[in-house]
Design an enzyme around this catalytic site. Structure first.
Site, PDB file in Angstrom:
ATOM      1  CB  CYS A   2      51.843  17.750  11.228  1.00 29.91           C
ATOM      2  SG  CYS A   2      50.922  16.792  10.755  1.00 29.91           S
ATOM      3  CE  LYS A 602      42.588  26.613  21.939  1.00 25.42           C
ATOM      4  NZ  LYS A 602      42.207  28.350  21.797  1.00 25.42           N
TER       5      LYS A 602
END
Ligand code: M6R
Length: 607
Positions: A2, A602
């Site tokens: 994060c 992706k």
């Protein structure tokens, strides 16, 4: 992974700075976000689900009062991406707010202990134990600063924390294994997971070290190291990175950064919640029929995983390319089947289609993914999050080795449960797994320079063949996929090189052999390498450091610093590293962008 960001500024509203800093950290996670500030003894918080722009449009994250604040952009590890699970997290009274990057291994034990003392938890995260723990120590009479140190000493795992409290004119941050950097500016002090967050305000940085607890008060900060048990000084330095370089941690491309992140990601896979992995192992062991379904790189991980399960647990778990599953096996599926779907994104259409089909026919669906909250986590009865953080390069690297690690751990658990390995062997295997992050780290270090030289020499090669036997057929397939995907070199992968194949290759081609000592086929592979060289192919051999005989038959040897007694089932982990590096440098030297291969986005299936 994060992104956390905190600042304490003079005579300026902090919330707009936090919002801008979080935007620059969004590549570290983007499933939810939040900001907290302290102003005149009151804590203000806004948080929500989704990318920062979306949450900001709804909540106006820059509209919070005060000059002290913290922010977070999340890539979920414990608890799905929901508002309750978004950071910052607070104590019972809403006076202490915490943002966190990392994994707190003992959170369940701490949570139970705190709940027994009356603390009420609002989220499913590991992070929430931190504000409650600090609150508990303060209840016992400790000052805020003392309580933070006491709380941090109770935590196990990896964590970078930024903490604010209504009764403290400042901010505290803590670093243990997860990254955390201080930025020292003229008009404020900043703390972030990565430099880009504060680069527009200062280029004077202090890299914190494990165990550091930093108390930031206006114009001043002190660092106490809990490992040393005393105050410490850390040196500052000036960096001259552009924002683009800073985002990639100083690496030229995300792919290279992600290759280098592998030791850390492998460490994270050793912190998974064992109860889920154990449940998965039980379900696979008791299945009448078990399959693994996946695409591309994830399929290669399954192929290796299937060898490991067969070797260690003596259980056949068949790997199938997801797009092939329904047509060829679909009608056989019923409640006796367990399907383990492996997908980094958890969103690949073919993998989901096969899993959903299996679910409709009564099969038990298991999942391994890198994205909590992805569709796969909603379909699977049990899932495990591989904790690799976002992978920005299109070519999967760190997520592949993390999948291998999860599948290996699963195989060891299955073998234990089926009584197929003794206590000693199991202990040895776990020991190997725990040294794997260091082994992979030293392989990156030791082989990168050789790989660069080899890529220089063979940059114009026209065709290539990757050869690996048994479990390292997966390594060969993955090495081939990387080179094909980002360097556009036509490549094949096989478990053996026959004269018929050699005749299709020529002096412009190369043959890459994966030859660990533990491979029972090693001699055969070296013979084939000899034959390939006689036919004018450029031969590259990957082997352990001590292997002199390989040098006699190869044009180039890439020597991996791994103990020669490493069990064969574990060799795919270190042996893929030089092949990832090779594909990367071949791509760069051919003037391509390895992060953005043409025609590929992706999560698109390439096989
Ligand atoms: O997200 P998934 O693991 O399901 O993705 C599967 C493939 O699309 C993926 O592995 C693809 O092959 C990679 N780009 C390979 O580097």
């Amino acid at each position: 992974m994060c992104g956390i960001f905190g600042c304490f500024v003079k005579n300026r509203a902090v919330a707009p700075l936090i919002l801008a800093g979080l935007k620059r950290l969004e590549y570290r996670g983007y499933d939810s976000c939040g900001v907290a500030t302290v102003y005149e003894g009151v804590l203000y918080i806004k948080k929500g689900v989704g990318e920062i722009d979306k949450v900001h449009a709804e909540l106006h994250l820059d509209d919070l009062p005060g000059e002290i604040g913290i922010g977070h952009t999340r890539w979920a590890t414990h608890g799905a991406p929901t508002k309750e699970n978004a950071h910052p997290h607070v104590d019972c009274e809403g006076k202490i707010a915490v943002v966190h990057n990392g994994i707190i291994e003992n959170f369940l034990e701490l949570k139970r202990e705190l709940e027994a003392k009356g603390h009420v938890f609002r989220s499913k995260t590991d992070t929430e134990v931190v504000p409650h723990l600090i609150e508990e120590f303060m209840k016992e009479g400790f000052s805020f600063k003392e309580a933070v140190i006491k709380a941090v000493k109770r935590l196990r795992g990896s964590f970078a924390l930024a903490i604010i409290y209504t009764g403290f004119e400042g901010m505290v941050c803590v670093k243990m294994e997860s990254p955390l950097v201080l930025g020292v500016g003229d008009d404020g002090i900043y703390v972030a997971s990565d430099i880009p967050a504060f680069l527009p305000y200062t280029n004077i940085i202090i890299q914190l070290e494990d165990g550091d607890v930093v108390f930031i008060e206006l114009e001043n900060f002190t660092i106490y190291n809990i490992i040393k048990g005393r105050e410490v000084k850390r040196r500052s330095r000036v960096i001259d990175w552009t924002p683009d370089m800073a985002e990639k941690g100083g690496y030229a491309h995300f792919m290279l950064k992600e290759i280098h992140e592998q030791p850390k990601c492998l460490k994270n896979t050793l912190r998974l919640e064992m109860r889920y992995l154990t449940k998965m192992a039980d379900l696979l062991c008791s299945a009448d029929e078990a399959f693994m379904i996946a695409c591309g790189t994830s399929y290669h991980a399954c192929l290796a995983g299937s060898y490991i399960m067969a070797k260690l647990a003596k259980k056949a778990v068949h790997p199938v390319v997801a797009s092939e599953f329904i047509e060829n096996y679909g009608k056989l599926v019923d409640h006796r089947f367990v399907l383990l779907a492996v997908s980094q994104s958890g969103e690949t259409a073919d993998t989901l289609k096969a899993a959903e089909y299996g679910l409709r026919r009564g099969a038990t669906i298991l999942g391994i993914t890198n994205v909590l909250g992805s569709k796969l986590t909603r379909i699977a009865r049990v899932y495990v999050c591989q904790q690799s953080g976002p992978e920005i390069g299109v070519a999967a690297t760190k997520t592949y080795t993390a999948q291998l690690s999860v599948l290996t751990q699963l195989s060891i658990l299955m073998a234990e449960r089926r009584g197929k390995i003794g206590h000693r062997e199991s202990e040895e295997l776990w020991e190997w797994m725990h040294t794997m992050p260091n082994i992979v780290g030293s392989v990156i270090k030791a082989t990168e320079r050789d790989v660069i030289k080899i890529a220089d020499k063979y940059v114009n090669v026209k065709k290539s063949a990757f050869i690996g036997s048994g479990i390292n057929l997966a390594t060969a397939l993955e090495g081939r996929l990387k080179l094909l995907e980002i360097a556009y070199i036509p490549s094949i992968a096989m478990s053996g090189l026959k004269e018929s194949t050699v005749s299709c290759l020529n002096g412009d081609s190369m043959a890459v052999f994966i030859c660990p000592f533990s491979d029972p086929e090693r001699e055969r592979l070296l013979d084939e390498a000899c034959m390939a060289r006689d036919h004018g192919l450029n031969v590259i051999i990957l082997t352990e450091e001590e292997a002199d005989e390989a040098e006699e038959v190869a044009d180039e040897t890439i020597k991996l610093p791994i103990p020669p007694d490493m069990p064969k089932v574990l060799t795919p982990l270190p042996f893929i590293i030089p092949l990832q590096l090779f594909a990367y440098y071949m791509s760069v030297k051919r003037g391509l962008n390895p992060d953005k291969p043409r025609n590929l986005a992706k999560s698109v299936t390439v096989e």
